[in-house]
Design a protein around this motif. Structure first.
Motif, PDB file in Angstrom:
ATOM      1  N   THR A  27      29.884  39.281 -32.211  1.00  0.00           N
ATOM      2  CA  THR A  27      28.446  39.421 -32.266  1.00  0.00           C
ATOM      3  C   THR A  27      28.075  40.673 -33.037  1.00  0.00           C
ATOM      4  OG1 THR A  27      26.460  39.672 -30.934  1.00  0.00           O
ATOM      5  CG2 THR A  27      28.454  40.590 -30.023  1.00  0.00           C
ATOM      6  N   LYS A  51      25.705  42.520 -31.922  1.00  0.00           N
ATOM      7  CA  LYS A  51      25.069  43.347 -30.901  1.00  0.00           C
ATOM      8  C   LYS A  51      25.729  44.722 -30.865  1.00  0.00           C
ATOM      9  CE  LYS A  51      23.603  43.056 -26.078  1.00  0.00           C
ATOM     10  NZ  LYS A  51      23.609  42.209 -24.869  1.00  0.00           N
ATOM     11  N   GLU A  68      24.918  48.544 -26.177  1.00  0.00           N
ATOM     12  CA  GLU A  68      23.994  47.682 -25.434  1.00  0.00           C
ATOM     13  C   GLU A  68      24.714  46.581 -24.654  1.00  0.00           C
ATOM     14  OE1 GLU A  68      21.163  46.175 -28.239  1.00  0.00           O
ATOM     15  OE2 GLU A  68      20.495  48.176 -28.817  1.00  0.00           O
TER      16      GLU A  68
END
Length: 80
Positions: free
Chosen positions: A2, A4, A8
């Motif tokens: 990902t 991301k 986080e």
């Protein structure tokens, strides 16, 4: 994988992605430059997992128990 930010991610997300990174690196079918990037991401994911585990350990350690093993309450963990 990902896009991301590692900072986080939950422990579970970071661990799952770390497993993917390790799998790709173990196969050895990734070009050198991509391997370096994967290794760097893996190192960040490993640190995130370690940090989240330490947080959890500190929270558990902050729980005080009475003689019967029942929680008396908690004490604040530094930084909380």
């Amino acid at each position: 994988m990902t896009d991301k930010a590692v900072s986080e991610m939950s422990f579970e997300e970071a661990m799952a992605e770390l497993e993917q990174v390790v799998g790709k690196l173990e196969r050895g079918d990734v070009p050198l430059e991509a391997s370096i990037t994967l290794y760097e991401r893996g190192a960040a994911l490993k640190k995130r997992c370690e940090d989240k585990l330490k947080e959890a350990e500190e929270k558990v350690a902050a729980i005080t128990l009475d003689g019967d093993g029942q929680p008396l309450g908690t004490t604040p963990v530094e930084g909380q």
